[in-house]
Design a protein around this motif. Structure first.
Motif, mmCIF file in Angstrom:
data_model
loop_
_atom_site.group_PDB
_atom_site.id
_atom_site.type_symbol
_atom_site.label_atom_id
_atom_site.label_comp_id
_atom_site.label_asym_id
_atom_site.label_seq_id
_atom_site.Cartn_x
_atom_site.Cartn_y
_atom_site.Cartn_z
ATOM 1 N N LEU A 26 0.844 -1.189 0.000
ATOM 2 C CA LEU A 26 0.000 0.000 0.000
ATOM 3 C C LEU A 26 0.879 1.239 0.000
ATOM 4 C CD1 LEU A 26 -2.658 -0.627 2.839
ATOM 5 C CD2 LEU A 26 -2.837 -1.238 0.423
ATOM 6 N N ALA A 27 0.457 2.262 -0.729
ATOM 7 C CA ALA A 27 1.052 3.591 -0.591
ATOM 8 C C ALA A 27 0.027 4.468 0.097
ATOM 9 C CB ALA A 27 1.419 4.172 -1.956
ATOM 10 N N LEU A 28 0.363 4.975 1.268
ATOM 11 C CA LEU A 28 -0.477 5.930 1.959
ATOM 12 C C LEU A 28 0.013 7.322 1.568
ATOM 13 C CD1 LEU A 28 -1.502 3.509 3.552
ATOM 14 C CD2 LEU A 28 -1.295 4.856 5.645
ATOM 15 N N VAL A 29 -0.820 8.037 0.821
ATOM 16 C CA VAL A 29 -0.412 9.326 0.260
ATOM 17 C C VAL A 29 -1.179 10.450 0.945
ATOM 18 C CG1 VAL A 29 -0.076 10.653 -1.848
ATOM 19 C CG2 VAL A 29 -0.121 8.149 -1.948
ATOM 20 N N GLY A 30 -0.453 11.370 1.534
ATOM 21 C CA GLY A 30 -1.102 12.506 2.164
ATOM 22 C C GLY A 30 -1.653 13.465 1.126
ATOM 23 N N ALA A 31 -2.932 13.778 1.231
ATOM 24 C CA ALA A 31 -3.530 14.738 0.313
ATOM 25 C C ALA A 31 -3.066 16.158 0.617
ATOM 26 C CB ALA A 31 -5.053 14.669 0.374
ATOM 27 N N THR A 32 -2.647 16.362 1.852
ATOM 28 C CA THR A 32 -2.160 17.668 2.276
ATOM 29 C C THR A 32 -1.212 17.461 3.450
ATOM 30 O OG1 THR A 32 -2.825 19.874 3.063
ATOM 31 C CG2 THR A 32 -4.108 17.991 3.858
ATOM 32 N N GLY A 33 -0.392 18.438 3.740
ATOM 33 C CA GLY A 33 0.490 18.331 4.889
ATOM 34 C C GLY A 33 -0.303 18.250 6.182
ATOM 35 N N GLY A 34 0.186 17.462 7.134
ATOM 36 C CA GLY A 34 -0.493 17.347 8.415
ATOM 37 C C GLY A 34 -1.745 16.499 8.396
ATOM 38 N N ALA A 35 -1.890 15.656 7.381
ATOM 39 C CA ALA A 35 -3.084 14.817 7.282
ATOM 40 C C ALA A 35 -3.040 13.631 8.238
ATOM 41 C CB ALA A 35 -3.249 14.313 5.851
ATOM 42 N N GLY A 36 -1.884 13.338 8.806
ATOM 43 C CA GLY A 36 -1.757 12.201 9.710
ATOM 44 C C GLY A 36 -1.308 10.940 9.012
ATOM 45 N N ARG A 59 -1.944 -0.976 -4.157
ATOM 46 C CA ARG A 59 -3.081 -0.092 -3.922
ATOM 47 C C ARG A 59 -2.582 1.260 -3.437
ATOM 48 N NH1 ARG A 59 -7.782 -1.603 -0.479
ATOM 49 N NH2 ARG A 59 -8.955 -0.616 -2.167
ATOM 50 N N VAL A 60 -3.216 2.319 -3.919
ATOM 51 C CA VAL A 60 -2.900 3.685 -3.504
ATOM 52 C C VAL A 60 -4.032 4.184 -2.612
ATOM 53 C CG1 VAL A 60 -2.498 6.054 -4.256
ATOM 54 C CG2 VAL A 60 -1.579 4.144 -5.595
ATOM 55 N N ILE A 61 -3.679 4.602 -1.402
ATOM 56 C CA ILE A 61 -4.656 5.050 -0.418
ATOM 57 C C ILE A 61 -4.399 6.521 -0.109
ATOM 58 C CG2 ILE A 61 -5.725 4.584 1.799
ATOM 59 C CD1 ILE A 61 -5.666 2.161 -0.149
ATOM 60 N N ALA A 62 -5.372 7.373 -0.337
ATOM 61 C CA ALA A 62 -5.238 8.798 -0.038
ATOM 62 C C ALA A 62 -5.675 9.060 1.400
ATOM 63 C CB ALA A 62 -6.076 9.620 -0.995
ATOM 64 N N VAL A 63 -4.860 9.803 2.120
ATOM 65 C CA VAL A 63 -5.164 10.160 3.510
ATOM 66 C C VAL A 63 -5.423 11.660 3.561
ATOM 67 C CG1 VAL A 63 -4.359 10.109 5.897
ATOM 68 C CG2 VAL A 63 -3.623 8.325 4.294
#
Length: 254
Positions: free
Chosen positions: A6-16, A149-153
């Motif tokens: 999995l790639a957990l990709v931050g949609a913005t800085g500080g997303a956790g 899988r690409v997961i947006a956070v």
């Protein structure tokens, strides 16, 4: 053995994103699975905050100067993982480098080496999670085009929703797509928004950002830990064998 990646990709800085990656990995280990977490954000280098003690060899060295070394040369056990009652392993592979090496690690050639490192991690673990910054660098592109899988956070807020739409466009531009979204409540100063939570595939409540040395999911059966366990099962398409005690009436009221 070939792991799900999995790639957990931050949609913005500080997303956790980094904290979520660590917590998901911890719950996987708690269920008896070997998990590797790779730092795909060579600039922020946030994953190193979860490593106790000195970091000698790091991931940027493995994609630049020490390409013949095994991935285990830069693998560390995060602080707090000893609290997990499980024989499984959690390996954290952080980026922790001076500016000069970071610059070399962000080239197209180094990105190809990063892709090979992701594949190497998948060959030796049950699950692999790559912590990725918003897609605007070679290493981030390598991650989202290599994993399963690409997961947006994103924060569970209108700002997070807008950032998610921009992220979807960036990922589509590099030939990949967002497979699922995680909304983290309370990040970035955002208040809980039920409408924003309903739009996400997975919702994770906020936890104390100051607790970096001990992942919350290592022990216990809090609402946060149960949300992490549910998220792991959904994102990896699996079933966990962790038994959580049902919360009492007083806990639910609180």
């Amino acid at each position: 053995m070939t792991a799900t990646t999995l790639a957990l990709v931050g949609a913005t800085g500080g997303a956790g994103t980094t904290r979520t990656a660590i917590e998901l990995a911890t719950i996987g280990v708690r269920d008896g699975r070997d998990v590797t977490v790779l730092d795909g954000d060579f600039v922020t280098q946030g994953l190193g905050e979860y490593v106790e003690g000195r970091i000698s060899t790091d991931l940027t060295a493995l994609v630049t100067d020490r390409t013949d070394d095994a991935l285990t040369a830069a693998a560390y056990s995060p602080s707090g993982i000893a609290d997990v009652d499980s024989p499984a392993r959690l390996n954290v592979v952080p980026a922790h480098a001076p500016f000069e090496r970071v610059a070399r690690a962000r080239t197209a050639e180094a990105a190809q080496a990063f892709e090979r490192r992701i594949a190497e991690a998948a060959s030796g673990a049950d699950a692999v999670i790559v912590d990725v910054s918003p897609v605007a660098s070679n290493e981030a592109i390598a991650a989202v085009t290599t994993v399963d899988r690409v997961i947006a956070v994103r924060p569970a807020s209108p700002h997070g929703r807008d950032a998610l739409q921009r992220l979807r466009g960036r990922i589509q531009d590099v030939g990949a797509s967002v497979d699922a979204t995680i909304a983290v409540t309370g990040t970035g100063g955002a208040l809980a928004d039920p409408d924003e939570e309903r739009d996400a595939d997975v919702v994770i409540p906020a936890t104390d950002p100051a607790i970096a040395a001990a992942p919350t999911a290592a022990t216990g059966d809090s609402a946060y830990t149960q949300a992490i366990a549910s998220a792991y099962a959904d994102l990896f398409g699996t079933t966990l064998g962790i038994d959580f005690e049902e919360e009492g009436l007083l806990s639910r009221l609180r």
